[in-house]
Design a protein around this motif. Sequence first.
Motif, PDB file in Angstrom:
ATOM      1  N   ASN A   1      -3.375  28.482  99.389  1.00 46.40           N
ATOM      2  CA  ASN A   1      -2.223  27.835  98.771  1.00 46.40           C
ATOM      3  C   ASN A   1      -1.355  28.893  98.095  1.00 46.40           C
ATOM      4  N   ALA A   2      -0.045  28.826  98.312  1.00 47.16           N
ATOM      5  CA  ALA A   2       0.905  29.695  97.592  1.00 47.16           C
ATOM      6  C   ALA A   2       1.277  28.985  96.299  1.00 47.16           C
TER       7      ALA A   2
ATOM      8  N   GLY B   1       1.711  34.476  94.515  1.00 49.86           N
ATOM      9  CA  GLY B   1       2.535  35.570  95.024  1.00 49.86           C
ATOM     10  C   GLY B   1       3.556  36.029  93.990  1.00 49.86           C
ATOM     11  N   PRO B   2       4.144  37.207  94.228  1.00 48.21           N
ATOM     12  CA  PRO B   2       5.187  37.710  93.327  1.00 48.21           C
ATOM     13  C   PRO B   2       6.511  36.983  93.548  1.00 48.21           C
ATOM     14  N   LYS B   3       7.276  36.861  92.464  1.00 40.68           N
ATOM     15  CA  LYS B   3       8.660  36.375  92.588  1.00 40.68           C
ATOM     16  C   LYS B   3       9.501  37.587  92.955  1.00 40.68           C
ATOM     17  N   TYR B   4      10.115  37.534  94.122  1.00 39.60           N
ATOM     18  CA  TYR B   4      10.756  38.738  94.672  1.00 39.60           C
ATOM     19  C   TYR B   4      11.799  39.326  93.748  1.00 39.60           C
TER      20      TYR B   4
ATOM     21  N   VAL C   1     -10.103  31.461 107.754  1.00 42.48           N
ATOM     22  CA  VAL C   1      -9.136  31.231 106.678  1.00 42.48           C
ATOM     23  C   VAL C   1      -7.730  31.141 107.260  1.00 42.48           C
ATOM     24  N   ALA C   2      -6.937  30.176 106.773  1.00 37.13           N
ATOM     25  CA  ALA C   2      -5.539  30.061 107.196  1.00 37.13           C
ATOM     26  C   ALA C   2      -4.602  30.350 106.024  1.00 37.13           C
ATOM     27  N   PHE C   3      -3.602  31.192 106.284  1.00 40.47           N
ATOM     28  CA  PHE C   3      -2.613  31.572 105.267  1.00 40.47           C
ATOM     29  C   PHE C   3      -1.238  30.985 105.577  1.00 40.47           C
ATOM     30  N   PRO C   4      -0.536  30.484 104.565  1.00 40.18           N
ATOM     31  CA  PRO C   4       0.898  30.230 104.731  1.00 40.18           C
ATOM     32  C   PRO C   4       1.631  31.554 104.486  1.00 40.18           C
ATOM     33  N   SER C   5       2.942  31.568 104.626  1.00 43.21           N
ATOM     34  CA  SER C   5       3.726  32.787 104.359  1.00 43.21           C
ATOM     35  C   SER C   5       4.012  32.865 102.860  1.00 43.21           C
ATOM     36  N   ILE C   6       3.060  33.435 102.144  1.00 45.90           N
ATOM     37  CA  ILE C   6       3.098  33.468 100.670  1.00 45.90           C
ATOM     38  C   ILE C   6       4.381  34.130 100.164  1.00 45.90           C
ATOM     39  N   SER C   7       4.974  33.524  99.151  1.00 43.19           N
ATOM     40  CA  SER C   7       6.167  34.029  98.430  1.00 43.19           C
ATOM     41  C   SER C   7       7.495  33.896  99.184  1.00 43.19           C
TER      42      SER C   7
END
Length: 203
Positions: free
Chosen positions: A48-49, A105-108, A140-146
């Motif tokens: 989860n992001a 994730g980081p806030k860009y 494991v499945a990842f979304p596109s974090i951040s």
Amino acid sequence: SLTALYDTGKLRINSPHGCHIPPNEVHNSKISLIRYDITCLNIDAIVNAANTTLMGGGGVDGAIHHAAGRGLFNACSELNGCEVGNAKMTDGFDLPARKIIHTVGPKYFETEQEHTHSEMLRSCYRRSLDLATEAGLRAVAFPSISTGVYGYPTKEAAWVALEAVHSWLDESGDKLDRIVFCTFLEKDLDAYREFLPVIFPHA
Ligand code: AR6
């Protein structure tokens, strides 16, 4: 309600009735690339992001909390939040996935230097994979974090994600059977399609 179970290679997708199932773009023996709603994946763990409170939000976080139900909210309220770049795990509750790994994730636009936010994003992927394998999980499945609310540019984020997973697999590849990049928007799918063969050239 989850009605159909699709077996696409080694990845099982529980599809809500009537949902269109895209072909699973299996890239190699360990990596899959798909474009799908991550809450439908029947897999050991989805990532989860989240945000630092771990108490839910919009985007993929909102979708996961909505689908996982009240049990997830209650579990998250015991976790005392999570720092940027770190990860914490809960059960999957009403999801088909067994576990949820919540990472932040980081806030860009809040991080000053390029190396700082890319290191933070890299850390999200690495910490998530560490947690998964510490718990004995194999997929494991990842979304596109951040890349949504947090504004990380699609291509840069895809590169960091692939590079982080590649280097983690170099060190600990035998601990996992499958890593799924579960994209949601076409632009993210396109970026992974472009960089996968670059970062995993021998696959
Ligand atoms: N399945 C897979 N990917 C999805 C889904 C889904 N169901 N829904 C959205 N995405 P975002 P962030 C993609 O904004 O940028 C939340 O409010 C989406 O297209 O969800 O890390 C949290 O509480 C994008 O590529 O997360 C935080 O406050 C990716 O998921 C903040 O947003 C991530 O977009 C985190 O921002």
